[in-house]
Design a protein around this motif. Structure first.
Motif, PDB file in Angstrom:
ATOM      1  N   ASP A   1       0.198  -1.148  -0.145  1.00 27.03           N
ATOM      2  CA  ASP A   1      -0.410   0.474   0.159  1.00 27.03           C
ATOM      3  C   ASP A   1       1.105   1.397   0.445  1.00 27.03           C
ATOM      4  O   ASP A   1       0.519   2.309   0.151  1.00 27.03           O
ATOM      5  CB  ASP A   1      -0.883  -0.111   1.728  1.00 27.03           C
ATOM      6  CG  ASP A   1      -0.425  -0.374   2.792  1.00 27.03           C
ATOM      7  OD1 ASP A   1       0.657  -0.104   2.575  1.00 27.03           O
ATOM      8  OD2 ASP A   1      -0.381  -0.057   3.816  1.00 27.03           O
ATOM      9  N   GLY A   2       2.012   0.685  -0.859  1.00 27.87           N
ATOM     10  CA  GLY A   2       3.426   2.364  -0.115  1.00 27.87           C
ATOM     11  C   GLY A   2       2.645   3.545  -1.759  1.00 27.87           C
ATOM     12  O   GLY A   2       2.022   2.931  -2.527  1.00 27.87           O
ATOM     13  N   ARG A   3       3.753   3.999  -1.193  1.00 29.97           N
ATOM     14  CA  ARG A   3       3.018   5.477  -2.422  1.00 29.97           C
ATOM     15  C   ARG A   3       4.007   5.338  -3.617  1.00 29.97           C
ATOM     16  O   ARG A   3       4.128   6.389  -4.357  1.00 29.97           O
ATOM     17  CB  ARG A   3       4.055   7.046  -1.568  1.00 29.97           C
ATOM     18  CG  ARG A   3       2.575   7.362  -0.501  1.00 29.97           C
ATOM     19  CD  ARG A   3       1.896   7.692  -0.963  1.00 29.97           C
ATOM     20  NE  ARG A   3       1.371   8.469  -1.299  1.00 29.97           N
ATOM     21  CZ  ARG A   3       1.499   9.693  -1.667  1.00 29.97           C
ATOM     22  NH1 ARG A   3       1.409  10.059  -0.169  1.00 29.97           N
ATOM     23  NH2 ARG A   3       1.472  11.005  -2.194  1.00 29.97           N
ATOM     24  N   LEU A   4       4.677   4.390  -3.830  1.00 32.83           N
ATOM     25  CA  LEU A   4       5.432   3.330  -5.310  1.00 32.83           C
ATOM     26  C   LEU A   4       5.387   3.081  -5.875  1.00 32.83           C
ATOM     27  O   LEU A   4       5.323   2.409  -7.338  1.00 32.83           O
ATOM     28  CB  LEU A   4       7.066   3.360  -4.432  1.00 32.83           C
ATOM     29  CG  LEU A   4       8.192   4.404  -3.968  1.00 32.83           C
ATOM     30  CD1 LEU A   4       9.609   3.380  -3.740  1.00 32.83           C
ATOM     31  CD2 LEU A   4       8.591   5.225  -4.600  1.00 32.83           C
ATOM     32  N   GLY A   5       3.598   2.186  -5.104  1.00 27.49           N
ATOM     33  CA  GLY A   5       3.091   1.690  -5.745  1.00 27.49           C
ATOM     34  C   GLY A   5       3.673   0.013  -5.202  1.00 27.49           C
ATOM     35  O   GLY A   5       2.717  -0.586  -5.193  1.00 27.49           O
ATOM     36  N   LYS A   6       4.971  -0.142  -5.755  1.00 30.55           N
ATOM     37  CA  LYS A   6       4.997  -1.268  -5.442  1.00 30.55           C
ATOM     38  C   LYS A   6       6.854  -1.643  -4.459  1.00 30.55           C
ATOM     39  O   LYS A   6       7.284  -0.394  -4.582  1.00 30.55           O
ATOM     40  CB  LYS A   6       5.349  -2.488  -6.707  1.00 30.55           C
ATOM     41  CG  LYS A   6       4.178  -2.876  -7.291  1.00 30.55           C
ATOM     42  CD  LYS A   6       2.848  -3.974  -6.958  1.00 30.55           C
ATOM     43  CE  LYS A   6       1.655  -4.049  -7.801  1.00 30.55           C
ATOM     44  NZ  LYS A   6       1.157  -4.827  -6.529  1.00 30.55           N
ATOM     45  N   PRO A   7       6.061  -2.437  -3.694  1.00 30.81           N
ATOM     46  CA  PRO A   7       7.259  -2.829  -2.849  1.00 30.81           C
ATOM     47  C   PRO A   7       8.853  -2.920  -3.834  1.00 30.81           C
ATOM     48  O   PRO A   7       8.965  -3.348  -5.154  1.00 30.81           O
ATOM     49  CB  PRO A   7       7.430  -3.316  -1.818  1.00 30.81           C
ATOM     50  CG  PRO A   7       6.656  -4.511  -2.226  1.00 30.81           C
ATOM     51  CD  PRO A   7       5.433  -3.877  -3.436  1.00 30.81           C
ATOM     52  N   ALA A   8       9.902  -2.676  -3.396  1.00 32.41           N
ATOM     53  CA  ALA A   8      11.140  -2.935  -4.465  1.00 32.41           C
ATOM     54  C   ALA A   8      12.194  -3.206  -2.511  1.00 32.41           C
ATOM     55  O   ALA A   8      12.588  -3.217  -1.858  1.00 32.41           O
ATOM     56  CB  ALA A   8      11.898  -1.489  -4.569  1.00 32.41           C
ATOM     57  N   LEU A   9      13.321  -3.978  -3.913  1.00 33.14           N
ATOM     58  CA  LEU A   9      14.335  -4.982  -2.742  1.00 33.14           C
ATOM     59  C   LEU A   9      15.768  -4.260  -2.994  1.00 33.14           C
ATOM     60  O   LEU A   9      16.336  -4.006  -4.025  1.00 33.14           O
ATOM     61  CB  LEU A   9      14.450  -6.096  -2.934  1.00 33.14           C
ATOM     62  CG  LEU A   9      15.738  -6.927  -2.474  1.00 33.14           C
ATOM     63  CD1 LEU A   9      15.475  -7.194  -1.021  1.00 33.14           C
ATOM     64  CD2 LEU A   9      15.539  -8.318  -3.435  1.00 33.14           C
ATOM     65  N   ILE A  10      16.601  -3.674  -2.534  1.00 28.03           N
ATOM     66  CA  ILE A  10      18.370  -3.598  -2.426  1.00 28.03           C
ATOM     67  C   ILE A  10      19.040  -4.699  -1.593  1.00 28.03           C
ATOM     68  O   ILE A  10      18.968  -3.972  -0.601  1.00 28.03           O
ATOM     69  CB  ILE A  10      18.659  -1.548  -2.043  1.00 28.03           C
ATOM     70  CG1 ILE A  10      17.842  -0.654  -2.975  1.00 28.03           C
ATOM     71  CG2 ILE A  10      20.156  -1.884  -2.480  1.00 28.03           C
ATOM     72  CD1 ILE A  10      17.795   0.793  -2.457  1.00 28.03           C
ATOM     73  N   ASN A  11      19.288  -5.423  -2.161  1.00 29.14           N
ATOM     74  CA  ASN A  11      20.275  -5.984  -1.576  1.00 29.14           C
ATOM     75  C   ASN A  11      21.720  -6.186  -2.187  1.00 29.14           C
ATOM     76  O   ASN A  11      22.414  -6.275  -3.184  1.00 29.14           O
ATOM     77  CB  ASN A  11      20.513  -7.695  -2.068  1.00 29.14           C
ATOM     78  CG  ASN A  11      20.542  -8.475  -0.836  1.00 29.14           C
ATOM     79  OD1 ASN A  11      21.908  -7.764  -0.708  1.00 29.14           O
ATOM     80  ND2 ASN A  11      21.194 -10.232  -1.745  1.00 29.14           N
ATOM     81  N   ALA A  12      22.540  -5.594  -1.229  1.00 29.87           N
ATOM     82  CA  ALA A  12      24.423  -5.503  -1.000  1.00 29.87           C
ATOM     83  C   ALA A  12      24.534  -6.369   0.233  1.00 29.87           C
ATOM     84  O   ALA A  12      25.943  -5.663   0.358  1.00 29.87           O
ATOM     85  CB  ALA A  12      24.111  -3.375  -0.753  1.00 29.87           C
ATOM     86  N   GLY A  13      24.455  -7.077   0.714  1.00 30.98           N
ATOM     87  CA  GLY A  13      24.935  -7.845   1.529  1.00 30.98           C
ATOM     88  C   GLY A  13      25.597  -9.224   1.388  1.00 30.98           C
ATOM     89  O   GLY A  13      26.508  -8.954   0.736  1.00 30.98           O
TER      90      GLY A  13
END
Ligand code: NDP
Ligand code: OXD
Length: 313
Positions: free
Chosen positions: A215-227
């Motif tokens: 339900d976020g303002r970006l429309g869909k969630p996003a993932l950033i994996n730098a681990g």
């Protein structure tokens, strides 16, 4: 003597920089002839398994990276203390990467790049405010806390998830299995800065990604994996991207590195890949850290940033 045991990085450059920071100290690289009894310290980045065994006077291993999973891959690892990288140079590099990609997601730069290529803007010019975008950082250690602080300065609504609760900068802290569901449910951009351990392997899977906010303002969630790549199940990421459950994935690390040519991640329209260089170890900065750590040891003090073998990070 200091043994430089690396693979995948420029050994000659590391030997030269380490020597500059420690003039007078004998430094050898794996592969050269050397007296095994003369080695007191080793620096490692993905050293070949067994290459640090049978060094009877070895007293410490220094990881040249923040992560130490590459060291624990060695089934003949000697039982000596291991120290890892914590350094402002590396921390700043990582925070640059995280802040940059959060801002690119916020300001939809890929969408505008695509529109530039067809020389036409669409009618939707509205940009959400950073305060309305919830960033959730998995792994609130040295790197996660710095990124959280800088994202907060940019105005993002930041929270963190870690093994133990944190109280810094007024950033909401979720912890352990009990806190994970609520943390994911309030997260629009999931930033992963966890170490790879037996507990965290495969944690970025379909179930977890389906738990992110829809339900976020970006429309869909996003993932950033730098681990680490071992944290993620790439087929699960592709599945939720294809289904539209996840809007975008920014991946610096992969199950297999370098990323195999046949991987769908290279060409997926909603994936950004970078070559495990979110925060490279700079030989000058990290060479100076190793020199300081050895100086401490030789002054009878405990070096900083000792790895807890039981926790594996
Ligand atoms: P730290 O050890 O300082 O922080 C690790 C964080 O992860 C801590 O907050 C810890 O919790 C949390 N954590 C560990 N295990 C668990 C678990 N089972 N459940 C929940 N939380 C957990 O590491 P750094 O911040 O220095 O580095 C993080 C990782 O970033 C490195 O291990 C490395 O893999 C990766 N890295 C990647 C780079 C790149 O270029 N892509 C460059 C540098 C690092 P707690 O605080 O409670 O202990
Ligand atoms: C690190 C890395 O662990 O570069 O420092 O991945």
């Amino acid at each position: 003597m200091l043994l430089v045991a690396l693979s995948g990085w420029n050994v000659g450059q590391w030997v030269e920089r380490l020597q500059k920071k420690m003039p007078g100290r004998e430094i050898v690289a794996l592969g050269e002839p050397f007296d095994r009894r003369a080695v007191h310290y080793a620096v490692s980045w993905k050293h070949p398994a067994g290459s640090l065994a049978a060094l009877p006077n070895l007293s410490a291993i220094f990881s040249l990276g923040a992560g130490v999973d590459h060291i624990f891959n060695d089934d003949r690892l000697p039982d000596v203390p291991i120290y890892r990288v914590v350094d402002p140079d590396l921390t700043n590099r990582m925070s640059e990467y995280i802040v940059m990609h959060c801002l690119m997601l916020l300001r939809q730069t890929r969408r505008y790049d695509a529109q530039q290529r067809i020389q036409s803007w669409d009618d939707d010019r509205f940009q959400p405010a950073a305060r309305d975008v919830r960033v959730g950082i998995m792994g609130m250690g040295e790197l996660g806390q710095d990124a959280a602080h800088k994202l907060k300065m940019m105005g993002f609504n930041v929270a963190g998830w870690s093994r133990t609760p944190k109280t810094r900068d007024g950033i909401p802290s979720y912890s352990g299995d009990a806190g994970l569901k609520d943390f994911l449910a309030r997260t629009d951009i999931l930033v992963v800065l966890l170490p790879l351990t037996p507990q965290t392997r495969g944690i970025i899977n379909e179930r977890l990604l389906r738990g992110l906010a829809q339900d976020g303002r970006l429309g869909k969630p996003a993932l950033i994996n730098a681990g680490r790549g071992g944290l993620q199940i790439e087929n699960d990421i592709l599945k939720v991207l294809d289904e539209g459950v996840l809007g975008h994935a920014v991946l610096d690390v992969f199950e297999t590195e370098p990323l195999p040519r046949e991987s769908r991640l290279w060409s997926h329209p909603h994936v950004t890949v970078t070559p495990h260089n979110a925060a490279m170890s700079d030989p000058d900065a990290i060479g100076a850290l190793v020199a300081r750590q050895i100086a401490k040891l030789e002054a009878g003090q405990e070096p900083d940033y000792k790895v807890d073998r039981a926790r594996a990070y």
